[in-house]
Design an enzyme around this catalytic site. Structure first.
Site, short mmCIF file in Angstrom:
data_model
loop_
_atom_site.label_atom_id
_atom_site.label_comp_id
_atom_site.label_asym_id
_atom_site.label_seq_id
_atom_site.Cartn_x
_atom_site.Cartn_y
_atom_site.Cartn_z
N GLY A 27 0.80 -1.21 0.00
CA GLY A 27 0.00 0.00 0.00
C GLY A 27 0.83 1.26 0.00
N LEU A 29 0.50 3.70 -2.12
CA LEU A 29 0.92 3.56 -3.50
C LEU A 29 1.38 4.89 -4.10
CD1 LEU A 29 -1.84 1.14 -4.85
CD2 LEU A 29 0.32 0.61 -3.70
N HIS A 30 2.29 4.78 -5.06
CA HIS A 30 2.83 5.92 -5.79
C HIS A 30 3.01 5.50 -7.25
CE1 HIS A 30 6.60 3.73 -5.57
NE2 HIS A 30 6.57 3.75 -4.24
N GLY A 32 5.42 4.55 -8.93
CA GLY A 32 6.23 3.35 -9.12
C GLY A 32 5.38 2.09 -9.06
N HIS A 33 4.47 2.03 -8.08
CA HIS A 33 3.56 0.88 -8.00
C HIS A 33 2.67 0.80 -9.24
CE1 HIS A 33 4.22 1.57 -3.54
NE2 HIS A 33 4.49 0.28 -3.66
N GLY A 148 9.29 -4.81 -8.26
CA GLY A 148 10.13 -3.70 -8.68
C GLY A 148 11.61 -4.01 -8.56
N GLN A 154 15.21 -8.54 -3.15
CA GLN A 154 13.91 -9.21 -3.05
C GLN A 154 13.53 -9.85 -4.38
OE1 GLN A 154 10.17 -7.54 -1.04
NE2 GLN A 154 9.81 -7.01 -3.18
#
Length: 281
Positions: A27, A29-30, A32-33, A148, A154
Protein backbone atom coordinates in the site's frame (compact mmCIF):
# COMPACT_ATOMS: atom_id res chain seq x y z
CA UNK A 1 -12.79 -3.17 -9.75
CA UNK A 2 -13.51 -5.99 -7.31
CA UNK A 3 -12.37 -5.53 -3.71
CA UNK A 4 -11.70 -8.78 -1.83
CA UNK A 5 -11.17 -8.44 1.91
CA UNK A 6 -10.78 -12.13 2.78
CA UNK A 7 -9.02 -15.17 1.41
CA UNK A 8 -12.35 -16.78 0.55
CA UNK A 9 -13.57 -13.71 -1.30
CA UNK A 10 -10.33 -13.65 -3.31
CA UNK A 11 -10.63 -17.33 -4.17
CA UNK A 12 -14.28 -16.91 -5.17
CA UNK A 13 -13.34 -14.10 -7.57
CA UNK A 14 -10.36 -16.07 -8.88
CA UNK A 15 -12.48 -19.04 -10.02
CA UNK A 16 -13.75 -17.21 -13.10
CA UNK A 17 -10.89 -14.78 -13.64
CA UNK A 18 -8.89 -16.72 -16.24
CA UNK A 19 -5.28 -15.61 -16.69
CA UNK A 20 -4.07 -13.40 -13.82
CA UNK A 21 -1.02 -11.23 -13.18
CA UNK A 22 -0.35 -10.19 -9.57
CA UNK A 23 1.26 -7.01 -8.24
CA UNK A 24 2.03 -7.51 -4.51
CA UNK A 25 2.28 -4.27 -2.51
CA UNK A 26 2.12 -2.97 1.04
CA UNK A 27 0.00 0.00 0.00
CA UNK A 28 0.82 3.73 0.27
CA UNK A 29 0.92 3.56 -3.50
CA UNK A 30 2.83 5.92 -5.79
CA UNK A 31 3.58 6.05 -9.54
CA UNK A 32 6.23 3.35 -9.12
CA UNK A 33 3.56 0.88 -8.00
CA UNK A 34 1.25 1.96 -10.81
CA UNK A 35 4.04 1.29 -13.32
CA UNK A 36 4.05 -2.32 -12.07
CA UNK A 37 0.31 -2.52 -12.75
CA UNK A 38 1.03 -1.30 -16.28
CA UNK A 39 3.81 -3.90 -16.62
CA UNK A 40 1.35 -6.61 -15.55
CA UNK A 41 -1.26 -5.39 -18.05
CA UNK A 42 1.27 -5.30 -20.88
CA UNK A 43 2.31 -8.88 -20.11
CA UNK A 44 -1.30 -10.03 -20.09
CA UNK A 45 -2.02 -8.30 -23.39
CA UNK A 46 0.97 -10.08 -24.94
CA UNK A 47 -0.47 -13.40 -23.72
CA UNK A 48 -3.91 -12.73 -25.15
CA UNK A 49 -5.57 -10.97 -22.22
CA UNK A 50 -6.34 -11.50 -18.56
CA UNK A 51 -6.85 -9.64 -15.31
CA UNK A 52 -4.57 -7.70 -12.99
CA UNK A 53 -4.80 -8.24 -9.23
CA UNK A 54 -3.01 -5.98 -6.77
CA UNK A 55 -2.59 -7.07 -3.17
CA UNK A 56 -2.33 -4.52 -0.35
CA UNK A 57 -1.00 -6.04 2.86
CA UNK A 58 1.42 -4.54 5.36
CA UNK A 59 3.15 -7.78 6.25
CA UNK A 60 4.13 -7.83 9.94
CA UNK A 61 6.53 -10.77 9.65
CA UNK A 62 9.02 -8.80 7.56
CA UNK A 63 9.41 -6.13 10.26
CA UNK A 64 11.71 -6.62 13.24
CA UNK A 65 10.41 -5.54 16.68
CA UNK A 66 12.62 -2.44 16.49
CA UNK A 67 11.40 -1.44 13.03
CA UNK A 68 8.63 0.84 11.83
CA UNK A 69 5.58 -1.41 11.34
CA UNK A 70 3.22 0.94 13.18
CA UNK A 71 4.63 3.97 11.37
CA UNK A 72 4.42 2.43 7.90
CA UNK A 73 2.14 4.73 5.86
CA UNK A 74 -1.36 3.51 5.11
CA UNK A 75 -3.75 5.18 2.67
CA UNK A 76 -6.38 2.65 1.63
CA UNK A 77 -8.96 4.99 0.09
CA UNK A 78 -6.37 6.80 -2.00
CA UNK A 79 -4.75 3.49 -3.00
CA UNK A 80 -8.07 2.12 -4.26
CA UNK A 81 -8.73 5.26 -6.30
CA UNK A 82 -5.28 5.03 -7.88
CA UNK A 83 -5.70 1.36 -8.73
CA UNK A 84 -9.13 1.92 -10.25
CA UNK A 85 -7.66 4.69 -12.39
CA UNK A 86 -4.82 2.41 -13.44
CA UNK A 87 -7.25 -0.25 -14.68
CA UNK A 88 -6.68 -2.84 -11.97
CA UNK A 89 -9.34 -5.57 -12.04
CA UNK A 90 -9.27 -6.71 -8.40
CA UNK A 91 -7.62 -5.77 -5.11
CA UNK A 92 -6.85 -8.25 -2.34
CA UNK A 93 -7.01 -6.54 1.07
CA UNK A 94 -6.68 -9.32 3.68
CA UNK A 95 -6.48 -8.90 7.44
CA UNK A 96 -3.44 -10.14 9.36
CA UNK A 97 -5.53 -12.92 10.95
CA UNK A 98 -6.57 -14.06 7.48
CA UNK A 99 -2.96 -14.49 6.34
CA UNK A 100 -1.46 -15.72 9.62
CA UNK A 101 -3.99 -17.95 11.33
CA UNK A 102 -3.52 -18.87 15.01
CA UNK A 103 -1.29 -21.89 15.48
CA UNK A 104 0.47 -21.58 12.11
CA UNK A 105 3.95 -23.13 12.23
CA UNK A 106 5.21 -22.99 8.64
CA UNK A 107 7.60 -20.40 7.24
CA UNK A 108 9.46 -20.17 3.93
CA UNK A 109 13.12 -19.17 3.83
CA UNK A 110 15.58 -18.79 0.97
CA UNK A 111 18.61 -19.42 3.14
CA UNK A 112 21.49 -18.04 1.08
CA UNK A 113 19.97 -14.98 -0.55
CA UNK A 114 17.81 -14.24 2.47
CA UNK A 115 20.70 -13.95 4.94
CA UNK A 116 23.16 -11.83 2.96
CA UNK A 117 23.27 -8.09 2.28
CA UNK A 118 19.99 -6.55 3.54
CA UNK A 119 19.26 -9.87 5.19
CA UNK A 120 22.18 -9.19 7.53
CA UNK A 121 20.93 -5.70 8.33
CA UNK A 122 17.36 -6.93 8.84
CA UNK A 123 17.49 -10.52 10.17
CA UNK A 124 14.32 -12.44 9.34
CA UNK A 125 13.07 -9.83 6.89
CA UNK A 126 13.32 -11.99 3.80
CA UNK A 127 11.85 -15.00 5.60
CA UNK A 128 8.76 -12.85 6.12
CA UNK A 129 8.82 -11.77 2.48
CA UNK A 130 9.18 -15.31 1.14
CA UNK A 131 6.42 -16.63 3.40
CA UNK A 132 3.86 -13.98 2.53
CA UNK A 133 4.62 -14.12 -1.20
CA UNK A 134 4.22 -17.90 -1.17
CA UNK A 135 0.86 -17.48 0.55
CA UNK A 136 -0.25 -14.85 -1.98
CA UNK A 137 0.76 -17.16 -4.82
CA UNK A 138 -1.22 -20.03 -3.27
CA UNK A 139 -4.32 -17.92 -2.65
CA UNK A 140 -4.42 -16.01 -5.94
CA UNK A 141 -2.68 -18.55 -8.21
CA UNK A 142 -1.39 -16.01 -10.74
CA UNK A 143 0.39 -16.94 -13.94
CA UNK A 144 2.77 -13.99 -13.45
CA UNK A 145 3.78 -11.59 -10.68
CA UNK A 146 5.55 -8.24 -10.97
CA UNK A 147 8.18 -6.96 -8.52
CA UNK A 148 10.13 -3.70 -8.68
CA UNK A 149 13.83 -3.67 -9.46
CA UNK A 150 14.38 -1.08 -6.72
CA UNK A 151 14.34 -3.89 -4.17
CA UNK A 152 16.74 -5.94 -6.27
CA UNK A 153 17.60 -8.48 -3.61
CA UNK A 154 13.91 -9.21 -3.05
CA UNK A 155 13.39 -9.67 -6.80
CA UNK A 156 16.35 -12.05 -7.01
CA UNK A 157 15.18 -13.96 -3.94
CA UNK A 158 11.63 -14.43 -5.28
CA UNK A 159 13.02 -15.73 -8.56
CA UNK A 160 15.17 -18.22 -6.64
CA UNK A 161 12.24 -19.33 -4.48
CA UNK A 162 9.97 -19.85 -7.49
CA UNK A 163 12.64 -21.96 -9.20
CA UNK A 164 13.50 -23.98 -6.08
CA UNK A 165 9.87 -24.78 -5.19
CA UNK A 166 8.65 -25.29 -8.79
CA UNK A 167 6.00 -22.61 -8.38
CA UNK A 168 4.28 -22.05 -11.75
CA UNK A 169 4.55 -18.26 -11.68
CA UNK A 170 6.57 -16.12 -14.09
CA UNK A 171 8.39 -13.42 -12.12
CA UNK A 172 8.53 -10.12 -14.01
CA UNK A 173 10.64 -7.08 -13.16
CA UNK A 174 9.51 -3.46 -13.24
CA UNK A 175 12.16 -0.71 -13.61
CA UNK A 176 12.72 1.79 -10.81
CA UNK A 177 10.68 4.98 -11.13
CA UNK A 178 12.32 8.19 -9.90
CA UNK A 179 11.41 11.75 -8.99
CA UNK A 180 12.83 14.57 -11.09
CA UNK A 181 15.83 14.88 -8.74
CA UNK A 182 16.65 11.18 -9.08
CA UNK A 183 15.29 9.87 -5.77
CA UNK A 184 13.76 6.43 -6.25
CA UNK A 185 10.06 6.48 -5.43
CA UNK A 186 9.25 4.68 -2.18
CA UNK A 187 6.38 4.68 0.30
CA UNK A 188 9.00 5.41 2.96
CA UNK A 189 9.83 8.75 1.32
CA UNK A 190 6.67 10.14 2.94
CA UNK A 191 8.38 9.85 6.32
CA UNK A 192 11.47 11.85 5.39
CA UNK A 193 11.86 15.25 7.03
CA UNK A 194 12.14 18.18 4.59
CA UNK A 195 15.90 18.30 5.23
CA UNK A 196 16.31 14.57 4.65
CA UNK A 197 14.20 14.73 1.48
CA UNK A 198 16.59 17.34 0.08
CA UNK A 199 19.56 15.16 1.00
CA UNK A 200 18.23 11.77 -0.13
CA UNK A 201 18.99 12.11 -3.88
CA UNK A 202 22.64 11.56 -2.93
CA UNK A 203 21.93 7.86 -3.51
CA UNK A 204 21.10 8.49 -7.16
CA UNK A 205 24.15 10.72 -7.57
CA UNK A 206 26.33 7.97 -6.15
CA UNK A 207 24.88 5.49 -8.63
CA UNK A 208 25.47 7.92 -11.51
CA UNK A 209 29.08 8.30 -10.42
CA UNK A 210 29.52 4.53 -10.13
CA UNK A 211 28.13 3.94 -13.61
CA UNK A 212 30.50 6.53 -15.08
CA UNK A 213 33.48 4.97 -13.31
CA UNK A 214 32.64 1.51 -14.61
CA UNK A 215 32.38 2.88 -18.15
CA UNK A 216 35.84 4.43 -17.79
CA UNK A 217 37.36 1.32 -16.19
CA UNK A 218 37.89 0.75 -12.49
CA UNK A 219 38.05 -1.93 -9.81
CA UNK A 220 35.39 -2.98 -7.25
CA UNK A 221 37.53 -1.64 -4.39
CA UNK A 222 38.05 1.76 -6.02
CA UNK A 223 34.37 1.92 -6.94
CA UNK A 224 33.31 1.18 -3.38
CA UNK A 225 35.66 3.85 -1.99
CA UNK A 226 34.33 6.46 -4.40
CA UNK A 227 30.72 5.67 -3.56
CA UNK A 228 31.39 5.81 0.17
CA UNK A 229 33.19 9.14 -0.14
CA UNK A 230 30.30 10.67 -2.06
CA UNK A 231 27.65 9.32 0.33
CA UNK A 232 29.64 10.30 3.43
CA UNK A 233 29.80 13.89 2.21
CA UNK A 234 26.05 14.18 2.88
CA UNK A 235 25.77 14.72 6.67
CA UNK A 236 22.05 13.91 6.79
CA UNK A 237 22.67 10.31 5.74
CA UNK A 238 24.19 7.38 7.61
CA UNK A 239 25.67 4.81 5.23
CA UNK A 240 24.54 1.31 6.18
CA UNK A 241 25.83 -0.74 3.26
CA UNK A 242 27.50 -0.49 -0.15
CA UNK A 243 27.62 -3.70 -2.17
CA UNK A 244 28.73 -4.51 -5.70
CA UNK A 245 27.55 -7.95 -6.75
CA UNK A 246 26.93 -10.18 -9.75
CA UNK A 247 23.66 -8.98 -11.27
CA UNK A 248 22.40 -12.52 -11.81
CA UNK A 249 22.83 -14.21 -8.43
CA UNK A 250 24.29 -11.53 -6.11
CA UNK A 251 27.55 -13.47 -5.78
CA UNK A 252 30.69 -11.61 -4.78
CA UNK A 253 32.88 -10.40 -7.65
CA UNK A 254 36.60 -9.69 -7.95
CA UNK A 255 36.54 -7.85 -11.29
CA UNK A 256 34.08 -5.74 -13.24
CA UNK A 257 33.91 -7.96 -16.31
CA UNK A 258 30.22 -8.87 -16.24
CA UNK A 259 26.88 -7.18 -15.47
CA UNK A 260 26.90 -6.04 -11.85
CA UNK A 261 24.33 -4.56 -9.52
CA UNK A 262 25.28 -1.77 -7.14
CA UNK A 263 23.21 -1.91 -3.96
CA UNK A 264 23.04 1.00 -1.52
CA UNK A 265 21.36 1.39 1.87
CA UNK A 266 21.47 4.74 3.66
CA UNK A 267 19.54 5.78 6.77
CA UNK A 268 18.04 9.26 7.03
CA UNK A 269 16.76 9.76 10.55
CA UNK A 270 14.41 6.83 11.21
CA UNK A 271 14.02 5.97 7.52
CA UNK A 272 16.22 3.41 5.76
CA UNK A 273 16.35 4.05 2.01
CA UNK A 274 17.65 1.58 -0.54
CA UNK A 275 18.59 2.04 -4.18
CA UNK A 276 20.27 0.04 -6.90
CA UNK A 277 21.51 0.06 -10.44
CA UNK A 278 22.50 -2.70 -12.83
CA UNK A 279 25.55 -1.71 -14.88
CA UNK A 280 26.95 -3.52 -17.91
CA UNK A 281 30.72 -2.95 -18.28
Amino acid sequence: MQICRSTQAMRDWRQDAGRVALVPTMGALHPGHLSLVTRARDWLDAQGGGRVVTSIFVNPTQFAPSEDLDKYPRSEAQDLDLLAGAGCDAVFLPQVADIYRPGAQTQVEVTGLGRMLMGRLRPGHFRGVATVVTKLFNIIQPQAAVFGEKDYQQLTLIRQMVADLDIPVQVLAGPTVRDADGLALSSRNQRLTPEDRVAAPVLARALDRAQAMIAQGTTPAALRRAIRTLLAAEPQGQVRSIDIRDADDLARIATLDRPVVILLAVRFGEVLLIDQRVVHP
